[in-house]
Design an enzyme around this catalytic site. Structure first.
Site, PDB file in Angstrom:
ATOM      1  N   ASP A  11       0.874  -1.170   0.000  1.00 42.55           N
ATOM      2  CA  ASP A  11       0.000   0.000   0.000  1.00 42.55           C
ATOM      3  C   ASP A  11       0.919   1.232   0.000  1.00 42.55           C
ATOM      4  O   ASP A  11       2.113   1.123   0.299  1.00 42.55           O
ATOM      5  CB  ASP A  11      -0.866  -0.036   1.264  1.00 42.55           C
ATOM      6  N   ASP A  13      -0.317   5.060   0.869  1.00 42.95           N
ATOM      7  CA  ASP A  13      -0.636   6.072   1.891  1.00 42.95           C
ATOM      8  C   ASP A  13      -0.643   5.456   3.281  1.00 42.95           C
ATOM      9  O   ASP A  13      -1.397   4.517   3.557  1.00 42.95           O
ATOM     10  CB  ASP A  13      -2.001   6.707   1.591  1.00 42.95           C
TER      11      ASP A  13
HETATM   12  C1  XBP Z   1      -5.486   6.085   0.834  1.00 46.76           C
HETATM   13  C2  XBP Z   1      -6.539   7.014   0.458  1.00 46.76           C
HETATM   14  C3  XBP Z   1      -6.282   8.114  -0.476  1.00 46.76           C
HETATM   15  C4  XBP Z   1      -5.581   9.324  -0.003  1.00 46.76           C
HETATM   16  C5  XBP Z   1      -5.818  10.454  -0.977  1.00 46.76           C
HETATM   17  O1  XBP Z   1      -6.033   4.800   1.089  1.00 46.76           O
HETATM   18  O2  XBP Z   1      -7.667   6.859   0.859  1.00 46.76           O
HETATM   19  O3  XBP Z   1      -7.519   8.564  -0.851  1.00 46.76           O
HETATM   20  O4  XBP Z   1      -6.070   9.678   1.277  1.00 46.76           O
HETATM   21  O5  XBP Z   1      -5.501  10.145  -2.288  1.00 46.76           O
HETATM   22  P1  XBP Z   1      -5.110   3.486   1.004  1.00 46.76           P
HETATM   23  P2  XBP Z   1      -6.329  10.770  -3.514  1.00 46.76           P
HETATM   24  O6  XBP Z   1      -3.821   3.794   1.723  1.00 46.76           O
HETATM   25  O7  XBP Z   1      -5.902   2.428   1.722  1.00 46.76           O
HETATM   26  O8  XBP Z   1      -4.883   3.153  -0.454  1.00 46.76           O
HETATM   27  O9  XBP Z   1      -6.801  12.123  -3.087  1.00 46.76           O
HETATM   28  O10 XBP Z   1      -5.347  10.817  -4.652  1.00 46.76           O
HETATM   29  O11 XBP Z   1      -7.492   9.850  -3.807  1.00 46.76           O
HETATM   30 MG    MG Z   2      -2.965   3.055   3.475  1.00 50.78          MG
END
Ligand code: XBP
Ligand code: MG
Length: 264
Positions: A11, A13
């Site tokens: 993953d 973020d």
């Molecule tokens: C991460 C997210 C993303 C970021 C923002 O979830 O939910 O939406 O917060 O990115 P995960 P965008 O780590 O579970 O993939 O604004 O580009 O959508």
């Molecule tokens: Mg995440």
């Protein structure tokens, strides 16, 4: 002997870097300010909104829940898309400025996996350009060329916790779930990986995900850790060196190669 560990799927973020509180959140707030909206997402409110994955979807949820949405123009989805484009540009500037470093142990573990011929992939909800810039600017070198596959939320019908993005990574790698191990930071991410049948999981907690339920995951740590700066295991156990390395990941994978092995 069980299946070999052929690929690590990360993953982005919260896992590769702590992007949310001082990254995406700031970028959303700056985009709101640029458009004179007068909206402000506090750390606490953003924590609640993180239950919805995907930036556009997060804005939509905010508009549904709070009265701010009432005064918006008729073309709601066009407005949200434009707002999100601005937010992405601001977030990319933050990445290029080097403001968002990789989490401890990430570059070390990627290097170890790469050196050992274990394939690397990404399953994320965020946009591919965010991933490319993070990999280019957050480490000591451009790490993008180590990743064979990047699958992003907008490429699939449903974002995490749906399994779609993990299914797409498996298809692009041409591998079975039991060949892979996932590193995630959130309950939504774990649900997505499990939904795709990938059982071997490590969760690296962060401030926003520390209170979530990870009882179905074999190893939960506060970080991947480094030599001399050990990780802390909140569930499962680390090896003798106190950090997450390929030897530990191979052991976890051997113990729980598919979703059926989880929690066993
Ligand atoms: C991460 C997210 C993303 C970021 C923002 O979830 O939910 O939406 O917060 O990115 P995960 P965008 O780590 O579970 O993939 O604004 O580009 O959508
Ligand atoms: Mg995440």
């Amino acid at each position: 002997m069980g299946p070999l560990l052929r690929a690590l799927i990360f993953d982005v973020d919260g896992t590769l870097a702590d992007t949310e509180r001082e990254g995406h959140r700031l970028a959303f707030n700056q985009a709101f300010a640029e458009l004179g909206l007068g909206w402000q997402w506090s750390e606490a409110l953003y924590g609640e909104l993180l239950a919805v994955t995907g930036g556009k979807e997060r804005i939509e949820r905010y508009l549904e829940r709070y009265p701010q949405g009432r005064s918006l123009p008729g073309d709601r989805s066009g407005f949200v898309a434009e707002l999100h484009r601005r937010k992405t540009r601001i977030f990319l500037d933050l990445l290029v400025s080097g403001a968002i470093p990789l989490r401890p142990g990430v570059e070390r573990l990627l290097g170890e996996a790469h050196a050992q011929g274990v394939r690397l992939a990404i399953a994320t909800t965020t946009a591919p350009e965010n991933v490319a810039m993070l990999l280019r600017y957050a480490g000591t070198r451009d790490l993008g060329d180590w990743f064979e596959v990047v699958a992003a939320g907008d490429e699939v019908p449903a974002k995490k916790p749906a399994p779609d993005v993990y299914d797409l990574v498996l298809a692009r790698l041409g591998l079975n779930p039991a060949d892979c191990l996932v590193i995630e930071d959130s309950d939504n991410g774990v649900a997505a990986a499990h939904g795709a049948g990938i059982g071997a999981l490590v969760v690296t907690l962060n401030a926003y995900t520390a209170g979530q339920d990870f009882s179905s995951v074999p190893l939960v740590v506060d970080q991947l850790g480094e030599p001399g700066a050990p990780a802390r295991a909140l569930r499962g156990r680390l090896g003798p060196n106190g950090y997450v390395d390929m030897a530990l990941l191979r052991r976890l994978h051997a113990e729980a190669p598919g979703a059926g092995g989880i929690g066993a």
